[in-house]
Design a protein around this motif. Structure first.
Motif, PDB file in Angstrom:
ATOM      1  N   ASN A  94      -8.845  31.807 103.447  1.00 40.10           N
ATOM      2  CA  ASN A  94      -7.722  30.949 102.843  1.00 40.10           C
ATOM      3  C   ASN A  94      -6.462  31.126 103.385  1.00 40.10           C
ATOM      4  O   ASN A  94      -5.388  30.595 102.744  1.00 40.10           O
ATOM      5  CB  ASN A  94      -7.831  30.848 101.253  1.00 40.10           C
ATOM      6  CG  ASN A  94      -9.259  30.304 100.879  1.00 40.10           C
ATOM      7  OD1 ASN A  94      -9.663  29.462 101.110  1.00 40.10           O
ATOM      8  ND2 ASN A  94      -9.652  30.903  99.609  1.00 40.10           N
ATOM      9  N   CYS A  95      -6.208  32.085 104.223  1.00 44.07           N
ATOM     10  CA  CYS A  95      -5.026  32.507 104.795  1.00 44.07           C
ATOM     11  C   CYS A  95      -4.896  32.362 106.046  1.00 44.07           C
ATOM     12  O   CYS A  95      -5.695  32.157 106.897  1.00 44.07           O
ATOM     13  CB  CYS A  95      -5.099  34.114 104.329  1.00 44.07           C
ATOM     14  SG  CYS A  95      -5.116  34.453 102.690  1.00 44.07           S
ATOM     15  N   LYS A  96      -3.711  32.580 106.439  1.00 45.09           N
ATOM     16  CA  LYS A  96      -3.147  32.625 107.811  1.00 45.09           C
ATOM     17  C   LYS A  96      -2.781  33.759 108.310  1.00 45.09           C
ATOM     18  O   LYS A  96      -2.087  34.360 107.937  1.00 45.09           O
ATOM     19  CB  LYS A  96      -1.903  31.270 108.349  1.00 45.09           C
ATOM     20  CG  LYS A  96      -1.506  31.544 109.742  1.00 45.09           C
ATOM     21  CD  LYS A  96      -0.222  30.565 109.756  1.00 45.09           C
ATOM     22  CE  LYS A  96       0.435  30.659 111.100  1.00 45.09           C
ATOM     23  NZ  LYS A  96       1.532  29.725 111.336  1.00 45.09           N
ATOM     24  N   LEU A  97      -3.413  34.447 109.306  1.00 44.42           N
ATOM     25  CA  LEU A  97      -3.087  35.642 109.720  1.00 44.42           C
ATOM     26  C   LEU A  97      -1.981  35.901 110.632  1.00 44.42           C
ATOM     27  O   LEU A  97      -1.608  34.875 111.208  1.00 44.42           O
ATOM     28  CB  LEU A  97      -4.349  36.278 110.608  1.00 44.42           C
ATOM     29  CG  LEU A  97      -5.915  36.186 110.003  1.00 44.42           C
ATOM     30  CD1 LEU A  97      -6.938  36.867 111.183  1.00 44.42           C
ATOM     31  CD2 LEU A  97      -5.778  37.189 108.638  1.00 44.42           C
ATOM     32  N   PRO A  98      -1.224  36.977 110.453  1.00 42.22           N
ATOM     33  CA  PRO A  98      -1.791  38.398 109.823  1.00 42.22           C
ATOM     34  C   PRO A  98      -1.454  38.272 108.236  1.00 42.22           C
ATOM     35  O   PRO A  98      -0.507  37.854 107.892  1.00 42.22           O
ATOM     36  CB  PRO A  98      -0.912  39.288 110.481  1.00 42.22           C
ATOM     37  CG  PRO A  98       0.394  38.438 110.861  1.00 42.22           C
ATOM     38  CD  PRO A  98      -0.069  37.199 111.116  1.00 42.22           C
ATOM     39  N   VAL A  99      -2.363  38.777 107.666  1.00 42.37           N
ATOM     40  CA  VAL A  99      -2.085  39.140 106.133  1.00 42.37           C
ATOM     41  C   VAL A  99      -2.590  40.655 105.913  1.00 42.37           C
ATOM     42  O   VAL A  99      -2.967  41.333 106.646  1.00 42.37           O
ATOM     43  CB  VAL A  99      -2.818  38.271 105.052  1.00 42.37           C
ATOM     44  CG1 VAL A  99      -2.528  36.757 105.401  1.00 42.37           C
ATOM     45  CG2 VAL A  99      -4.372  38.210 105.422  1.00 42.37           C
ATOM     46  N   ALA A 100      -2.370  40.998 104.713  1.00 42.96           N
ATOM     47  CA  ALA A 100      -2.639  42.249 104.276  1.00 42.96           C
ATOM     48  C   ALA A 100      -3.374  42.422 103.016  1.00 42.96           C
ATOM     49  O   ALA A 100      -2.931  41.829 102.138  1.00 42.96           O
ATOM     50  CB  ALA A 100      -1.380  43.188 104.100  1.00 42.96           C
ATOM     51  N   SER A 326       3.205  40.736 108.907  1.00 37.84           N
ATOM     52  CA  SER A 326       3.785  40.109 110.415  1.00 37.84           C
ATOM     53  C   SER A 326       3.576  41.238 111.212  1.00 37.84           C
ATOM     54  O   SER A 326       3.206  42.395 110.849  1.00 37.84           O
ATOM     55  CB  SER A 326       5.204  39.946 110.033  1.00 37.84           C
ATOM     56  OG  SER A 326       6.074  40.823 109.730  1.00 37.84           O
ATOM     57  N   HIS A 327       3.616  40.784 112.439  1.00 41.01           N
ATOM     58  CA  HIS A 327       3.723  41.847 113.312  1.00 41.01           C
ATOM     59  C   HIS A 327       4.813  42.749 113.361  1.00 41.01           C
ATOM     60  O   HIS A 327       4.591  44.223 113.647  1.00 41.01           O
ATOM     61  CB  HIS A 327       3.764  41.186 114.884  1.00 41.01           C
ATOM     62  CG  HIS A 327       2.560  40.350 115.287  1.00 41.01           C
ATOM     63  ND1 HIS A 327       2.676  39.691 116.458  1.00 41.01           N
ATOM     64  CD2 HIS A 327       1.480  40.266 114.550  1.00 41.01           C
ATOM     65  CE1 HIS A 327       1.550  38.848 116.330  1.00 41.01           C
ATOM     66  NE2 HIS A 327       0.803  39.263 115.321  1.00 41.01           N
ATOM     67  N   ALA A 328       6.160  42.482 112.882  1.00 35.29           N
ATOM     68  CA  ALA A 328       7.041  43.486 112.929  1.00 35.29           C
ATOM     69  C   ALA A 328       6.821  44.175 111.768  1.00 35.29           C
ATOM     70  O   ALA A 328       7.079  45.604 111.657  1.00 35.29           O
ATOM     71  CB  ALA A 328       8.437  42.750 112.641  1.00 35.29           C
ATOM     72  N   ALA A 329       6.245  43.820 110.560  1.00 41.03           N
ATOM     73  CA  ALA A 329       5.975  44.608 109.683  1.00 41.03           C
ATOM     74  C   ALA A 329       5.065  45.659 109.547  1.00 41.03           C
ATOM     75  O   ALA A 329       5.113  46.828 109.303  1.00 41.03           O
ATOM     76  CB  ALA A 329       5.489  43.894 108.450  1.00 41.03           C
ATOM     77  N   ILE A 330       4.037  45.282 110.657  1.00 40.77           N
ATOM     78  CA  ILE A 330       3.039  46.343 110.993  1.00 40.77           C
ATOM     79  C   ILE A 330       3.548  47.444 111.960  1.00 40.77           C
ATOM     80  O   ILE A 330       3.265  48.698 111.879  1.00 40.77           O
ATOM     81  CB  ILE A 330       1.953  45.637 111.810  1.00 40.77           C
ATOM     82  CG1 ILE A 330       0.994  44.764 110.737  1.00 40.77           C
ATOM     83  CG2 ILE A 330       0.816  46.726 112.531  1.00 40.77           C
ATOM     84  CD1 ILE A 330      -0.037  43.869 111.376  1.00 40.77           C
ATOM     85  N   GLU A 331       4.432  46.987 112.947  1.00 40.63           N
ATOM     86  CA  GLU A 331       5.095  47.763 113.742  1.00 40.63           C
ATOM     87  C   GLU A 331       6.053  48.939 112.914  1.00 40.63           C
ATOM     88  O   GLU A 331       5.917  50.280 113.355  1.00 40.63           O
ATOM     89  CB  GLU A 331       5.760  47.245 114.799  1.00 40.63           C
ATOM     90  CG  GLU A 331       5.045  46.326 115.657  1.00 40.63           C
ATOM     91  CD  GLU A 331       5.829  45.070 116.365  1.00 40.63           C
ATOM     92  OE1 GLU A 331       5.210  44.607 117.189  1.00 40.63           O
ATOM     93  OE2 GLU A 331       7.115  45.170 116.166  1.00 40.63           O
ATOM     94  N   ALA A 332       6.763  48.325 112.000  1.00 40.00           N
ATOM     95  CA  ALA A 332       7.673  49.061 111.245  1.00 40.00           C
ATOM     96  C   ALA A 332       6.973  50.233 110.278  1.00 40.00           C
ATOM     97  O   ALA A 332       7.302  51.629 110.349  1.00 40.00           O
ATOM     98  CB  ALA A 332       8.579  48.252 110.457  1.00 40.00           C
ATOM     99  N   GLN A 333       5.693  49.589 109.876  1.00 36.85           N
ATOM    100  CA  GLN A 333       5.227  50.665 108.877  1.00 36.85           C
ATOM    101  C   GLN A 333       4.275  51.849 109.603  1.00 36.85           C
ATOM    102  O   GLN A 333       4.374  52.847 109.138  1.00 36.85           O
ATOM    103  CB  GLN A 333       4.098  49.960 107.966  1.00 36.85           C
ATOM    104  CG  GLN A 333       3.380  50.509 106.997  1.00 36.85           C
ATOM    105  CD  GLN A 333       2.806  49.756 105.895  1.00 36.85           C
ATOM    106  OE1 GLN A 333       2.302  48.790 106.118  1.00 36.85           O
ATOM    107  NE2 GLN A 333       2.583  50.311 104.484  1.00 36.85           N
ATOM    108  N   VAL A 491       4.012  35.564 111.451  1.00 39.19           N
ATOM    109  CA  VAL A 491       4.047  35.891 110.185  1.00 39.19           C
ATOM    110  C   VAL A 491       2.787  35.219 109.422  1.00 39.19           C
ATOM    111  O   VAL A 491       2.770  33.871 109.490  1.00 39.19           O
ATOM    112  CB  VAL A 491       5.482  35.546 109.527  1.00 39.19           C
ATOM    113  CG1 VAL A 491       5.378  35.887 107.915  1.00 39.19           C
ATOM    114  CG2 VAL A 491       6.487  36.092 110.212  1.00 39.19           C
ATOM    115  N   GLY A 492       2.015  35.965 108.554  1.00 40.47           N
ATOM    116  CA  GLY A 492       0.978  34.948 107.957  1.00 40.47           C
ATOM    117  C   GLY A 492       1.398  34.627 106.792  1.00 40.47           C
ATOM    118  O   GLY A 492       2.397  34.572 106.336  1.00 40.47           O
TER     119      GLY A 492
END
Length: 939
Positions: A94-100, A326-333, A491-492
């Motif tokens: 039910n989501c649009k990737l990327p999600v967490a 989001s890609h940026a969130a994954i990269e930052a974390q 952004v998911g």
């Protein structure tokens, strides 16, 4: 999976031993490490339960996973992911990737209070091996997906909460975008955190690989070679890398223990599941990070010799849900280079198209194309592993030179043209010559780095070199433009059906606005409440969201909400889609936003560090947003208790402001005052009277705070006296005050003037004496600051303050006056926002309105007072004087007499003396009668 044949890596062992002897001058620790790498690979390959090592967000891992799943068709997939996140996996469709995936806890029980809130996230992208395994297991009938990693609760139990070292990143990278904060300060959990933990090793690899950061090294030396490799080569290479990084990791006891405990827990869980279900290990697949695949714990393997108990969970209540990533969130974390996840997504799409591999996608997955033929049990076809799959592939892989990759001129030319077009749109003076320069420079950089085909990182460096000369004309630099061109920061989005009940309720209640609330960006909402009364509920929801969500999620443009007021039209800027994570986390706290707000207000009010001002703020919010008289009375009663225990006056200004506002509201909307606020005024009156002498002498108590105390005492005096307070207590408190500070001294004089202990004439005389004393003149501005603050408790002194300031400007020398002016302005701006209008209005009344009149203007305080016994001047013309005029207008005289407190009757002077009536009143107060007659004559 067949076991590795005996002696499969004999040749490789011999070569490594010879190399170690040649480099180190004899067998030593180096030989042990190199041979240990081969032993780890051999041990993992010989395990009956097939181990599939992966690296997070690696296109090569995802591609190899998709191929292996279609070939092996396992019945059980064991996945290295927190076991308590399993119920969330079905909501991914039910989501649009990327999600967490997220585990969230606000009320902690068993953890330090300063850790709250606790949050664990596991990002999922399409170009990841874990998503391929999840999609296969959920959409293939008869396949069981088992999460075997520790729970979110154990993540924090085993976490020593030491600072996480920042991973090396590109020094030229732009600052993280707002999307990088999508995960907040959550602890990240991913499959395959494969990176050297030995700083010297990573530095060595980057230097000899001629790359700037780890993501580029991995892309060049692992992703590209393994993209076309077979399954056996992929497994052996990934196992070798995992073993290398594990054996060369620094000996951090805490981290080593956590890693080994995780491996013990996972193998114990898998063996327990196999024993409970009777599944053949050959029909299973264990997906884990390559770092954990090369494990040496006793519990390793189906035939492990020990079991591990992770221990019970704490009493913390965990909430689970999906949040956008989001890609940026994954990269930052996870400390990846900016743009690396976007480049990985682009490489994944190219590899799928080039190899014609059919990846797994969840049925109905938003944002992904539909699979042409989803795999099912009816199409399942078991393929036995080829005999040579377990043979030695490492020797050939390590010895063969990099395969020459033909230059794709069309692709590179398309990149060069596109980046120039994007640069021109963002303000750069780029031209066709720049596109040619980027094209040639990309090839040159790739050649200098020993690769025939430029990678996206080579192209990015070339674009920065050729286009970004000296300055960045716009908001985005060239490096960021390349990242956007390569796929951008995707952004998911969490779909409506996967939202918690609170978020769905918000969407339903805001449906009359007819906005797509899941869309990212700012949307304008116009509410005509007078024309459409049903929008009043939308207004209530928006004001509560403004109180609960971060700034920018719901921002009012027109309209305001105050006690006792309701707007008829409102305009809002909404960005709920951008702040979807914050809205989802509200759903972890309750089932409605009203419940969440009430819980937060109670938590704020009953916090041990709460002050009376913060509790009164909670009372105001409860009245304003919830319209809950029950909650307001409860919190108000608690505010009374908090005030009684306070021993400082730090919150006096805020207490005064909020009590005045609440009193005004209750007096206009309620027939009687609530009992709690009457008790609050009574208690506050006695409380501040007690603290007043000390506040005047303490250095920590500011003039503004003492003025607020006096403002509470003077403005609430009437109500307090009606409730049984004694004014003598205030008079005694003021009499006991002996301040040393000039500002507080002036404030005390104003208080004594208000109480009648000091007349205006005496106050003027004291100020004149200060100006006449040359020793006190430098401190005179501080006295004026005290008079300015005195307008809060004694607004009747406004004309005197204007007079005092005028005297200061007239008589103070420039060395004293000029340094004081900035202090005066800052005082009026910060502390006197409500006082400045009083001064301006009074000054406008006293001073002439036009410049020519200023030359002949005489200040009122310099005009001598009129003698009451002197006869009044004759009115102009033939107008009647004094008594005849009042006799001609008896109604006016009766009204004036009533204001003065007299009730009498008119009598003729010829009549015998009787009770004092209006005539007697006029005779007793001739000056008042003459002044009234003059006013009537002029008008």
């Amino acid at each position: 999976m067949t076991a590795a044949p005996e002696g499969a890596f004999t040749a490789l062992r011999s070569q490594l031993q010879e190399a170690a002897a040649a480099f180190a001058g004899g067998p030593d620790a180096l030989a042990d490490i190199l041979l240990g790498l081969v032993d780890d690979v051999d041990r993992a390959l010989g395990e009956p339960l097939e181990i599939f090592p992966v690296c997070h967000h690696s296109p090569a891992s995802a591609l190899a996973m998709a191929r292996r799943l279609r070939q092996k068709q396992p019945k059980v997939v064991y996945l290295e992911l927190c076991e308590d996140l399993a119920p969330l996996l079905t909501e991914l469709r039910n989501c649009k990737l990327p999600v967490a995936l997220q585990a969230f806890a606000t009320d902690t029980d068993g953890f330090p209070a300063d850790w709250a809130p606790l949050s664990v996230v596991a990002p999922i992208t399409e170009a990841s091996a874990e998503y391929q395994a999840i999609a296969y297991a959920l959409d293939t009938p008869g396949v069981e997906l088992v999460l075997v990693d520790r729970s979110a609760d154990h993540v924090f139990q085993w976490d020593a909460r030491r600072p996480r070292p920042a991973a090396p990143a590109d020094p030229d990278a732009p600052p993280a975008e707002a999307e990088a904060a999508l995960h907040g300060d959550a602890v990240g959990v991913e499959i395959g955190d494969l990176r050297p933990r030995f700083a010297e090793l990573e530095e060595h690899l980057l230097r000899h690989g001629k790359v700037r950061h780890w993501s580029e090294w991995w892309h060049q030396y692992v992703e590209v070679p393994l993209g076309d490799g077979d399954h056996a080569t992929y497994r052996q290479v990934m196992l070798l890398i995992g073993s290398l990084f594990r054996r060369l990791a620094p000996g951090d006891p805490h981290r080593v223990r956590v890693d080994e405990d995780r491996e013990r827990h996972m193998w114990t869980r898998m063996r327990a599941h196999l024993a409970a279900t009777g599944t053949d290990p050959a029909d299973c697949l264990y997906v884990c990070g390559a770092f954990h695949a090369a494990s040496r714990v006793a519990e390793f393997g189906v035939h492990g010799t020990d079991t591990f108990d992770a221990g019970p969970r704490t009493a913390t209540t965990w909430q689970y849900g999906l949040i956008p990533s989001s890609h940026a969130a994954i990269e930052a974390q996870f400390g990846l280079a900016p743009g690396s996840v976007s480049i990985a997504a682009t490489v994944w799409a190219k590899n799928v198209k080039r190899t014609r591999t059919r990846p797994y996608r969840l049925t109905g997955q938003a944002g992904t194309p539909k699979a042409t033929a989803p795999a099912g049990r009816g199409t399942r076809r078991r393929t036995a592993a080829p005999p040579e799959e377990s043979a030695d592939r490492l020797t050939g892989f390590l010895r063969q030179p990099p395969a020459p990759d033909r230059l794709d001129e069309a692709e590179l030319l398309g990149w060069s043209v596109e980046i120039v077009r994007a640069a021109r749109r963002n303000g750069y003076l780029a031209s066709t010559a720049d596109a040619i320069a980027v094209f040639e420079t990309s090839i040159l950089l790739a050649g200098m780095r020993d690769r025939a085909r430029p990678t996206p990182y080579d192209f990015q460096d070339a674009a920065v070199t050729c286009i970004e000369k000296d300055t960045v004309p716009g908001r985005r630099d060239v490096r960021r433009l390349v990242e956007i061109m390569m796929g951008g920061d995707r952004v998911g989005r969490v779909g409506y059906d996967a939202l918690p009940p609170l978020a769905r309720d918000v969407h339903d209640r805001l449906a009359p606005l007819h906005l797509d609330l899941q869309r990212r960006g700012v949307q304008r909402a116009l509410l005509d409440i007078a024309g459409r009364p049903e929008l009043a509920d939308c207004s209530d929801v928006l004001w509560i969201l403004r109180r609960l969500l971060p700034g920018g999620a719901a921002r009012p443009i027109m309209g305001e909400r105050r006690l006792g007021e309701r707007a008829i039209q409102e305009s809002w800027d909404l960005a709920l889609g951008t702040h979807q994570r914050a809205l989802i986390e509200l759903g972890y706290e309750g089932v409605s936003i009203e419940q969440v707000l009430e819980q937060r207000l109670r938590r704020t009010a009953y916090d041990p560090r709460a002050t009376a001002a913060t509790v009164l703020e909670a009372v105001e919010d409860a009245t304003l947003h919830l319209r809950s008289r029950r909650l307001a009375d409860e919190l108000g009663a608690h505010a009374l208790q908090v005030l009684a225990t306070e021993r400082s006056v730090d919150g006096a200004p805020e207490v005064l402001r909020r009590v005045r506002r609440l009193l005004a509201h209750y007096r206009t909307s309620e027939p009687v005052l609530p009992p709690w606020i009457a008790s609050f005024v009574k208690t506050g009156y006695a409380h501040y009277c007690t603290l007043l002498p000390t506040a005047f002498t303490e250095e920590d108590a500011t003039v503004r705070q003492v003025a607020a105390m006096l403002g509470f005492l003077f403005s609430m005096e009437g109500l307090a006296l009606s409730l049984g307070c004694d004014r003598t207590q205030l008079e005694l408190a003021v009499a006991q005050c002996h301040p040393d500070d000039p500002a507080k001294t002036a404030l005390l004089w104003a208080a004594r003037t208000q109480l009648g202990g000091l007349t205006r004439t005496e106050l003027r005389a004291r100020c004149a004496a200060l100006l006449d004393n040359p020793l006190v003149v430098p401190a005179y501005p501080r006295y004026l600051s005290g008079f300015l603050h005195a307008l809060e408790p004694v607004p009747g002194l406004t004309d005197f303050v204007v007079e005092a300031v005028s005297h200061a400007f007239a008589r103070l020398p420039d060395p004293v006056l000029l340094p004081w002016l900035p202090t005066l302005i800052s005082t009026l701006r910060s502390d006197g926002a409500d006082l400045a209008p009083l001064l301006i209005r009074e000054a406008g009344r006293l001073f002439p309105g036009r410049l020519p009149a200023l030359d002949t203007w005489t200040p009122p305080w310099r005009t001598p007072p009129a003698d009451p016994a002197a006869p009044a001047p004759a009115p102009p013309g033939n107008a009647p004087r004094g008594t005849p005029l009042l006799a001609a207008h008896p109604a006016t005289c009766d009204a004036l007499a009533g204001l003065l407190g007299y009730e009498g009757t008119w009598q003729d002077p010829a009549d015998p003396p009787g009770p004092p009536g209006a005539a007697a009143l006029i005779a007793r107060h001739p000056a008042t009668a003459r002044a009234a007659a003059a006013l009537l004559t002029v008008s």
